[in-house]
Design an enzyme around this catalytic site. Structure first.
Site, PDB file in Angstrom:
ATOM      1  N   GLN A 284      -1.485  -3.737  -6.336  1.00 29.51           N
ATOM      2  CA  GLN A 284      -1.480  -3.939  -7.600  1.00 29.51           C
ATOM      3  C   GLN A 284      -0.448  -3.170  -8.416  1.00 29.51           C
ATOM      4  O   GLN A 284       0.167  -2.036  -8.013  1.00 29.51           O
ATOM      5  CB  GLN A 284      -2.865  -3.847  -8.697  1.00 29.51           C
ATOM      6  CG  GLN A 284      -3.388  -2.467  -8.599  1.00 29.51           C
ATOM      7  CD  GLN A 284      -4.826  -2.496  -9.107  1.00 29.51           C
ATOM      8  OE1 GLN A 284      -5.216  -3.435  -9.670  1.00 29.51           O
ATOM      9  NE2 GLN A 284      -5.483  -1.411  -8.987  1.00 29.51           N
ATOM     10  N   ASP A 338     -10.846   3.490 -12.853  1.00 26.20           N
ATOM     11  CA  ASP A 338     -10.277   4.139 -13.878  1.00 26.20           C
ATOM     12  C   ASP A 338     -11.398   5.271 -14.213  1.00 26.20           C
ATOM     13  O   ASP A 338     -11.076   5.976 -15.402  1.00 26.20           O
ATOM     14  CB  ASP A 338     -10.326   3.126 -14.952  1.00 26.20           C
ATOM     15  CG  ASP A 338     -11.376   2.380 -15.457  1.00 26.20           C
ATOM     16  OD1 ASP A 338     -12.632   2.853 -15.322  1.00 26.20           O
ATOM     17  OD2 ASP A 338     -11.338   1.246 -15.799  1.00 26.20           O
ATOM     18  N   ASP A 392     -11.749  -2.041   0.093  1.00 27.86           N
ATOM     19  CA  ASP A 392     -12.020  -3.329  -0.549  1.00 27.86           C
ATOM     20  C   ASP A 392     -13.661  -3.297  -0.766  1.00 27.86           C
ATOM     21  O   ASP A 392     -14.274  -3.130   0.212  1.00 27.86           O
ATOM     22  CB  ASP A 392     -11.618  -4.403   0.298  1.00 27.86           C
ATOM     23  CG  ASP A 392     -11.900  -5.711  -0.594  1.00 27.86           C
ATOM     24  OD1 ASP A 392     -11.431  -6.363  -1.248  1.00 27.86           O
ATOM     25  OD2 ASP A 392     -13.057  -6.448   0.042  1.00 27.86           O
ATOM     26  N   ASP A 411     -18.689  -3.233 -11.378  1.00 25.43           N
ATOM     27  CA  ASP A 411     -17.248  -3.230 -12.342  1.00 25.43           C
ATOM     28  C   ASP A 411     -16.179  -3.682 -12.086  1.00 25.43           C
ATOM     29  O   ASP A 411     -14.886  -3.254 -12.033  1.00 25.43           O
ATOM     30  CB  ASP A 411     -17.191  -1.489 -12.752  1.00 25.43           C
ATOM     31  CG  ASP A 411     -16.081  -1.344 -14.075  1.00 25.43           C
ATOM     32  OD1 ASP A 411     -16.201  -2.251 -14.914  1.00 25.43           O
ATOM     33  OD2 ASP A 411     -15.726  -0.170 -14.274  1.00 25.43           O
TER      34      ASP A 411
END
Length: 553
Positions: A284, A338, A392, A411
C-alpha cells in the site's frame, strides 16, 4: 514483324529472401542485395535476434499491464474492478492494434522502431502520468482507460510486424513461424509477470519500474531491429529513428531523475504541505501528515485511515467491550498496525500477551518510530507483551499455530469503508473462530453508520451482511455503536454519524466495560446499551446472505 518491348522487361516484385512472389495484396519493399546476402549468410542468428526482441517486448508489455493494475489498486483500492477494466480494455486495444498494423507491413522495420519508441515512452511514463492525474485533476479512471487503450494498440501492432520481419529473413511455413514467435512472446510474458511482483515492485516501485521497463523496451525493440534491418530505411530516415530512440531514452532518464520531485509535488497537492512521511510499500501507499504535536492524519492508499483527534472513538469501541466480559489474558489483534487499538488493549491490566498480525511491516515500523504517531499510540508497539507478525491476516489464520485466544480483534476496515471483502467473509470468521477459547469473543468493525449506514447494505458491505458471516461461522452476535465519525475533525461528515461494531461469541455476548482499565472517553454502559437497542430495531427481518470468498451466498 517482331515487336520489341518499349521499355525494360517487367520483373515481378520479389520477396526479400528466396525470390518468391509476394503474397496477394501485399507489396513488400525489397532490401538491397548487399543486405539480403548478410541475412542469408547468418539467417539463424538474425532470426534469433528478432525472436529475442519479441521475448523482451512481451515481457515489457506485461509489466506495463501489471503496473496499471497495481497503481489502480494502490490509488482506488478496488482490485477486482481495476484488474477487469485494465485487462478488458488492453485485450480489445491489442486486437485493434493488430488490425491497424496491416497498413504498416510494407516497411516493417521502420514501423516497428516507431511503435517501440512510442510504446517505451507511453508505458514508461504511464505511472507518473496517472499518479499526477489522480493528484491534480481527479480524472483517474478516464485517464487510465485512455492510456491503457493506447498501450494496448501499440502492443497489438508488435506481432504482425515481427511476423513480417521473420519472414523477411527466411521464408518458411506460416504455422512454424507463428509457433516460434508466439513461444517467444509467451515466455517473455512469463518472465515479465514473475519479475514484476518479486523484483521490480519491491525494489523500484511502480514509477521507477515503469521507467526502467520503457528504457529496456526502447533498446531491445527499436535499437535491435534498427541494427538488424538498418538498410531498410533511407539514411535520413534511419538517422531520425536513431535520434528518436535516443530522445526517448533521454526523456525516460530525465523522468527518473525528477520522479521524486513529481511524487513530492503531487502528494503536497493532494495531502497538503505538512507531509511528514510517505512511502509505497509492496502492499500500500502510506502517507502521514501533520505537525509533530498533531493533529496527525494517516492515509493508506489515499484513504484517510486515522484522524488524530477522533481515532480514540473507534479504537476504544473495538477493544473495551470485547475485553470486559470474560478472560482477556491472551489477545489476537488482526490488522491494527498503527498501534492505536493495541494501546487500548494494553490498558487492561489482565492482558498478558498480544499477537499483532498485519500484512505490511512498514506500518508498524512507522507507528513505532515516528515521534507523533508513537506518542498517539502510547508507544504500544514497544511493550514486551506484544509480538508482531508481518503476514496477511487470513493467510496467517490458515496456518496459525495451535494456540487459543481469549479475545480476537479484527481491526480491519469494513467493505463499505474501503476494506477487502475477504476480511469480512464467512471463511475468515470461521478461521478466526477456531482460535477462540471456549469463552472467547470476537470484535469486528461494521463500518460508518448514521444517515442510513447501519441499516443499509450498499456495496455488499453492510453491518448485517457482516453479522450474517459471523453467524454462519457458528457465533452469536451483539451489535453496538459509538457516536461520532472517525474522521470528523479532518473531514466533517453527517452530524449523526456513528461507527458500528459487532461483538460475537459462542453464546450471546453481553455488553459492559471492564474495571481493570481506565474508563473510555467515548463509551459508557448506558450508551452501549442504547446503541444496541437502536441497532436491534434496525436489523432486517430476513438476514442478508453472508459475504464469502466467492461472493454472497
Amino acid at each position: 514483324m517482331i515487336n520489341h518491348p518499349a521499355g525494360p522487361p517487367a520483373h515481378p516484385q520479389v520477396d526479400l529472401d528466396d525470390g518468391t512472389p509476394p503474397l496477394p495484396g501485399r507489396s513488400l519493399i525489397p532490401l538491397p542485395a548487399r543486405r539480403r546476402s548478410r541475412l542469408r549468410s547468418r539467417p539463424r542468428l538474425a532470426r534469433l535476434a528478432v525472436l529475442l526482441a519479441a521475448f523482451v517486448c512481451a515481457a515489457c508489455g506485461l509489466v506495463y499491464e501489471l503496473e496499471l493494475v497495481a497503481l489502480g489498486d494502490y490509488l482506488l483500492g478496488d482490485t477486482v474492478t481495476q484488474t477487469s477494466v485494465v485487462l478488458s480494455v488492453m485485450v480489445f486495444a491489442m486486437g485493434l492494434g493488430s488490425l491497424l498494423a496491416k497498413r504498416l507491413t510494407r516497411r516493417p522495420a521502420t514501423a516497428f522502431a516507431l511503435v517501440e519508441c512510442a510504446l517505451a515512452l507511453t508505458g514508461g511514463l504511464s505511472v507518473l502520468a496517472l499518479y499526477s492525474c489522480w493528484a491534480w485533476i481527479g480524472r483517474y479512471q478516464a485517464a487510465m482507460v485512455g492510456l491503457t487503450c493506447l498501450i494496448g494498440i501499440l502492443i497489438g501492432a508488435e506481432i504482425p510486424l515481427l511476423m513480417t520481419l521473420i519472414q523477411r529473413i527466411r521464408r518458411e511455413d506460416a504455422g512454424r513461424a507463428v509457433a516460434d514467435l508466439f513461444a517467444a512472446d509467451y515466455v517473455g510474458a512469463l518472465i515479465g509477470g514473475l519479475a514484476f511482483p518479486f523484483l521490480m515492485l519491491p525494489r523500484l516501485g511502480p514509477g521507477d519500474g515503469a521507467l526502467l521497463t520503457g528504457a529496456i523496451n526502447a533498446v531491445a525493440g527499436a535499437a535491435v531491429v534498427l541494427w538488424l534491418f538498418r538498410e531498410e530505411p533511407a539514411p535520413r530516415i534511419r538517422r531520425l529513428l536513431w535520434g528518436g530512440c535516443t530522445l526517448v531514452l533521454a526523456v525516460l532518464a530525465a523522468a527518473a531523475v525528477g520522479s521524486d520531485r513529481i511524487e513530492h509535488a503531487a502528494r503536497h497537492a493532494l495531502y497538503g504541505d505538512q507531509v511528514r512521511y510517505a512511502t509505497r510499500s509492496r502492499y500500500q501507499e502510506i502517507v502521514l501528515t501533520g505537525p509533530a504535536d498533531g493533529p496527525l492524519r494517516l492515509y493508506l492508499d489515499g484513504r484517510l485511515a486515522v484522524c488524530g483527534p477522533d481515532e480514540y472513538r473507534g479504537s476504544e469501541a473495538l477493544v473495551h467491550p470485547a475485553l470486559a466480559t470474560g478472560p482477556d489474558s491472551r489477545v489476537l489483534l488482526l490488522g491494527g498496525g498503527d498501534g492505536l487499538a493495541l494501546r487500548e488493549v494494553l490498558r487492561h491490566s489482565g492482558v498478558r500477551s498480544v499477537r499483532l498480525v498485519d500484512a505490511d511491516p512498514a506500518l508498524p515500523r512507522l507507528a513505532g518510530t515516528d515521534p507523533g504517531l508513537a506518542t498517539l499510540n502510547g508507544h504500544s508497539l514497544d511493550d514486551p507483551r506484544v509480538r508482531t507478525t508481518a503476514a496477511d491476516p487470513m493467510a496467517w489464520l490458515r496456518g496459525a499455530p495451535a494456540e487459543e485466544y481469549d479475545v480476537v480483534l479484527a481491526d480491519l476496515p469494513a467493505p463499505s469503508d474501503g476494506g477487502p471483502v475477504k476480511f469480512h467473509s464467512e471463511e475468515f470468521y470461521g478461521l478466526a473462530a477456531r482460535l477462540l477459547a471456549p469463552d472467547g469473543r470476537i470484535a469486528v468493525r461494521g463500518g460508518e453508520g448514521g444517515s442510513g449506514g447501519a441499516d443499509g447494505n450498499a456495496g455488499g458491505g453492510g453491518l448485517w451482511q457482516i453479522e450474517a458471516g459471523l453467524r454462519a461461522a457458528g457465533l452469536r452476535t451483539t451489535p453496538y455503536a459509538v457516536q461520532g465519525s472517525a474522521t470528523a475533525t479532518c473531514r466533517p461528515g453527517p452530524p449523526d454519524a456513528t461507527q458500528d461494531f459487532l461483538l460475537a461469541a459462542a453464546t450471546p455476548p453481553p455488553l459492559a466495560l471492564a474495571d481493570d482499565a481506565p474508563p473510555p472517553r467515548a463509551l459508557t454502559p448506558d450508551t452501549l446499551r442504547s446503541s444496541t437497542t437502536r441497532l436491534t430495531t434496525l436489523r432486517p427481518p430476513r438476514p442478508p446472505a453472508p459475504l464469502t470468498l466467492l461472493g454472497p451466498r
